[in-house]
Scaffold this motif. Structure first.
Motif, PDB file in Angstrom:
ATOM      1  N   GLN A 192      21.381  36.629 -39.922  1.00 45.10           N
ATOM      2  CA  GLN A 192      21.372  38.060 -40.233  1.00 45.10           C
ATOM      3  C   GLN A 192      20.433  38.819 -39.288  1.00 45.10           C
ATOM      4  OE1 GLN A 192      20.783  38.539 -44.436  1.00 45.10           O
ATOM      5  NE2 GLN A 192      20.911  40.749 -44.328  1.00 45.10           N
ATOM      6  N   VAL A 193      19.258  38.221 -39.008  1.00 46.23           N
ATOM      7  CA  VAL A 193      18.333  38.912 -38.086  1.00 46.23           C
ATOM      8  C   VAL A 193      18.724  38.677 -36.629  1.00 46.23           C
ATOM      9  CG1 VAL A 193      16.313  39.094 -39.588  1.00 46.23           C
ATOM     10  CG2 VAL A 193      16.582  37.059 -38.185  1.00 46.23           C
ATOM     11  N   LEU A 194      19.518  37.633 -36.365  1.00 43.27           N
ATOM     12  CA  LEU A 194      19.961  37.365 -34.992  1.00 43.27           C
ATOM     13  C   LEU A 194      21.492  37.324 -34.970  1.00 43.27           C
ATOM     14  CD1 LEU A 194      17.262  34.707 -34.264  1.00 43.27           C
ATOM     15  CD2 LEU A 194      17.603  36.728 -32.878  1.00 43.27           C
ATOM     16  N   PRO A 195      22.139  38.501 -35.063  1.00 40.04           N
ATOM     17  CA  PRO A 195      23.605  38.501 -35.118  1.00 40.04           C
ATOM     18  C   PRO A 195      24.194  37.889 -33.836  1.00 40.04           C
ATOM     19  CG  PRO A 195      22.711  40.711 -35.415  1.00 40.04           C
ATOM     20  CD  PRO A 195      21.586  39.841 -35.041  1.00 40.04           C
ATOM     21  N   ARG A 213      23.527  29.458 -25.659  1.00 39.10           N
ATOM     22  CA  ARG A 213      22.384  30.196 -25.093  1.00 39.10           C
ATOM     23  C   ARG A 213      21.450  30.621 -26.211  1.00 39.10           C
ATOM     24  NH1 ARG A 213      26.408  32.996 -21.705  1.00 39.10           N
ATOM     25  NH2 ARG A 213      26.560  34.364 -23.508  1.00 39.10           N
ATOM     26  N   LEU A 214      20.144  30.636 -25.901  1.00 39.40           N
ATOM     27  CA  LEU A 214      19.149  31.045 -26.906  1.00 39.40           C
ATOM     28  C   LEU A 214      19.295  32.538 -27.196  1.00 39.40           C
ATOM     29  CD1 LEU A 214      16.603  30.155 -28.578  1.00 39.40           C
ATOM     30  CD2 LEU A 214      15.236  30.912 -26.644  1.00 39.40           C
ATOM     31  N   LYS A 215      19.644  32.884 -28.442  1.00 40.92           N
ATOM     32  CA  LYS A 215      19.795  34.297 -28.813  1.00 40.92           C
ATOM     33  C   LYS A 215      18.441  34.916 -29.160  1.00 40.92           C
ATOM     34  CE  LYS A 215      22.796  36.742 -29.890  1.00 40.92           C
ATOM     35  NZ  LYS A 215      23.403  37.833 -29.088  1.00 40.92           N
ATOM     36  N   GLY A 216      17.556  34.090 -29.664  1.00 39.47           N
ATOM     37  CA  GLY A 216      16.246  34.585 -30.086  1.00 39.47           C
ATOM     38  C   GLY A 216      15.624  33.596 -31.046  1.00 39.47           C
ATOM     39  N   VAL A 217      14.423  33.935 -31.500  1.00 39.39           N
ATOM     40  CA  VAL A 217      13.741  33.035 -32.431  1.00 39.39           C
ATOM     41  C   VAL A 217      13.372  33.830 -33.679  1.00 39.39           C
ATOM     42  CG1 VAL A 217      11.834  31.408 -32.717  1.00 39.39           C
ATOM     43  CG2 VAL A 217      12.775  31.805 -30.444  1.00 39.39           C
ATOM     44  N   ALA A 218      13.709  33.272 -34.852  1.00 37.36           N
ATOM     45  CA  ALA A 218      13.347  33.936 -36.104  1.00 37.36           C
ATOM     46  C   ALA A 218      11.961  33.455 -36.526  1.00 37.36           C
ATOM     47  CB  ALA A 218      14.372  33.627 -37.188  1.00 37.36           C
ATOM     48  N   ILE A 219      11.042  34.406 -36.716  1.00 42.87           N
ATOM     49  CA  ILE A 219       9.677  34.064 -37.113  1.00 42.87           C
ATOM     50  C   ILE A 219       9.349  34.870 -38.370  1.00 42.87           C
ATOM     51  CG2 ILE A 219       8.939  33.494 -34.772  1.00 42.87           C
ATOM     52  CD1 ILE A 219       7.747  36.245 -34.471  1.00 42.87           C
ATOM     53  N   ARG A 228      14.421  42.872 -34.516  1.00 40.72           N
ATOM     54  CA  ARG A 228      15.020  43.144 -35.827  1.00 40.72           C
ATOM     55  C   ARG A 228      14.111  42.595 -36.926  1.00 40.72           C
ATOM     56  NH1 ARG A 228      19.404  41.567 -34.227  1.00 40.72           N
ATOM     57  NH2 ARG A 228      20.261  43.453 -33.354  1.00 40.72           N
ATOM     58  N   SER A 229      14.307  43.065 -38.174  1.00 40.20           N
ATOM     59  CA  SER A 229      13.473  42.558 -39.274  1.00 40.20           C
ATOM     60  C   SER A 229      14.287  42.485 -40.557  1.00 40.20           C
ATOM     61  CB  SER A 229      12.278  43.482 -39.492  1.00 40.20           C
ATOM     62  OG  SER A 229      12.731  44.694 -40.022  1.00 40.20           O
TER      63      SER A 229
END
Lengths: 233, 228
Positions: B59-62, B99-105, B131-132
């Motif tokens: 959800q945070v990294l569509p 591919r790395l879309k991002g990291v959820a922290i 995003r949050s």
């Protein structure tokens, strides 16, 4: 002479319920729903009734969890009633109730983590819910298995019904929805206080007011018709 | 006033062993039921937890279709998630091409009515939070819950600067919440009018999450970029 007449009256009228075994009747079930409703009549279990009724689903989850614990602990207490000495009964009941609360705690997590998060500590607090310990002490410890299960089911559903009557009203007024389904147009401005803690007190007060008004109206009509004042001493 | 005491015959003594037997027996039944319930529901709860986490991460990294779980340890190192490793979990998410879309922290800040836990999407390419999603909050409905819904406020979190300083161990500029209308820098969050304390909690959560996770993410970026 006086003693003899006393004895005769005590044998002619049935002994109070807490002293005898009750036969299974429709009243065993219905009593908990209405006449002895835990929230609206006996004023028990106020803590969850006010705290987790900010939405219909929370009210339903809490009501059904309590019903499950009521039935299971009641059944076990009734089944073991002849083996539990008076001296250790409270300790025994609490262990039995705590066991089923732990079971329901895991079950809710397995069913829905969202519901579990919404109910928070109130699931664990069912252990100290006075409705359950009250039923164990006043009913299950003296009655046979089947009436106990039926009575616990009635009381549990009565509690669920009371929680739902708070939860639906609060969700409807505070959020414009029931069970998450929006019932009003987008222009509806939710009455936020209804889903905050004070809303619980307002809605409970309003329901009690309504039930009292109905009772008084019924009594007044009876007086008008028969000329007998109800509950007159 | 008189109080009548009902006279009763002295109660028959209960044997000690009867009391012990009852309590012991009930404790055994209790133990059995609790263990059975725990063992039966454990895999179901773990599966629910996994689905929930995956849903939140996606959800945070569509656009992400798979993820890998890591733990940022107390020492600030990055370790693959596994049993017995303590620390904060982070989730690297990948698209269909790997591919790395991002990291959820995630991080926590204290709000108006208790802690506010938020999951953030960190983009290592732009060194920023993009995003949050609020995971847990007791903030007042209608005010504090705007953190997840107010479009103007959410603009703050579309490119929130989380660049590291020269040492690579902390953020160059701590993320802070400023009074509504006074945001001048990309690492600042413009507070919501009427929900300043909740907005500050969001700032604290973002700062905490980034301070803990970003140094480890940037250090281990090469290994994080591989989907397996």
């Amino acid at each position: 002479m006086a003693e003899a007449s006393n004895q005769s009256t005590s044998t002619s009228s049935p002994a109070p319920l807490f002293d005898r075994e009750e036969p299974l009747t429709a009243d065993t079930f219905i009593r908990g729903l209405w006449e002895e409703n835990p929230v609206f009549v006996m004023m028990l279990g106020m803590c969850p009734a006010l705290a987790v009724t900010n939405s219909t689903i929370n009210a339903l989850g809490m009501g059904l969890s309590t019903t499950f614990v009521l039935i299971c602990s009641g059944a076990l207490v009734s089944w073991l009633r002849n083996w539990i000495p008076k001296q250790v009964r409270i300790a025994s009941y609490i262990v039995i109730i705590a066991t089923f609360v732990t079971v329901v705690d895991y079950l809710i997590q397995a069913i829905s983590l969202e519901l579990y998060a919404a109910l928070g500590a109130f699931i664990q607090l069912i252990v100290v819910n006075c409705i359950i310990l009250g039923r164990a002490e006043a009913y299950a410890s003296k009655q046979r298995l089947l009436p106990t299960i039926v009575n616990s089911l009635g009381t549990g559903l009565g509690f669920t019904l009371a929680l739902l009557s708070l939860g639906t009203v609060r969700e409807l007024l505070g959020n414009g929805s029931i069970l998450g389904v929006q019932l009003f147009s987008d222009n509806f401005q939710g009455w936020v206080i209804m889903i905050l803690p004070p809303g619980g007190f307002f809605v409970l007060g309003a329901w009690l007011l309504f039930f009292n008004w109905r009772r008084l109206r019924k009594e007044r009509r009876m007086t008008e018709q028969t000329g007998v004042i109800a509950n007159a001493v | 006033m008189t109080i009548e005491v009902e006279l009763q015959p002295p109660p028959a003594a209960t044997p000690t062993w009867a009391m012990l037997r009852t309590l012991g027996g009930i404790a055994m039944i209790s133990g059995l039921l609790v263990v059975v319930a725990y063992q039966t529901t454990l895999p179901m709860i773990a599966e629910k937890q996994r689905i929930l986490t995956e849903r939140l991460v996606f959800q945070v990294l569509p656009g992400a279709v798979s993820k890998r779980d890591f733990i940022v340890t107390e020492q600030g190192a990055l370790a693959p998630a596994g049993e017995g490793i303590a620390g904060d979990p982070i989730y690297a998410a990948y698209d269909a091409e790997g591919r790395l879309k991002g990291v959820a922290i995630s991080g926590t800040g204290s709000g108006y009515a208790g802690p506010v836990t938020v999951m953030f999407a960190y983009d290592p390419g732009c060194h920023c939070i993009v995003r949050s999603k609020v995971l847990k909050s007791n903030e007042t409905p209608g005010f504090g819950d705007k953190l997840d819904t107010d479009p103007e406020f959410l603009k703050n979190l579309e490119a929130l600067d989380a660049r590291l300083d020269v040492t690579g161990t902390a953020l160059a500029n701590p993320i802070v919440t400023v009074k509504h209308g006074t945001k001048t820098e990309p690492w600042q969050i413009d507070a919501i009018t009427g929900a300043t304390i909740s907005s500050r909690a969001m700032g604290k959560a973002a700062d905490q999450a980034a301070q803990r996770a970003v140094p480890a993410i940037q250090r281990e970026l090469t290994s994080l970029s591989q989907p397996n």
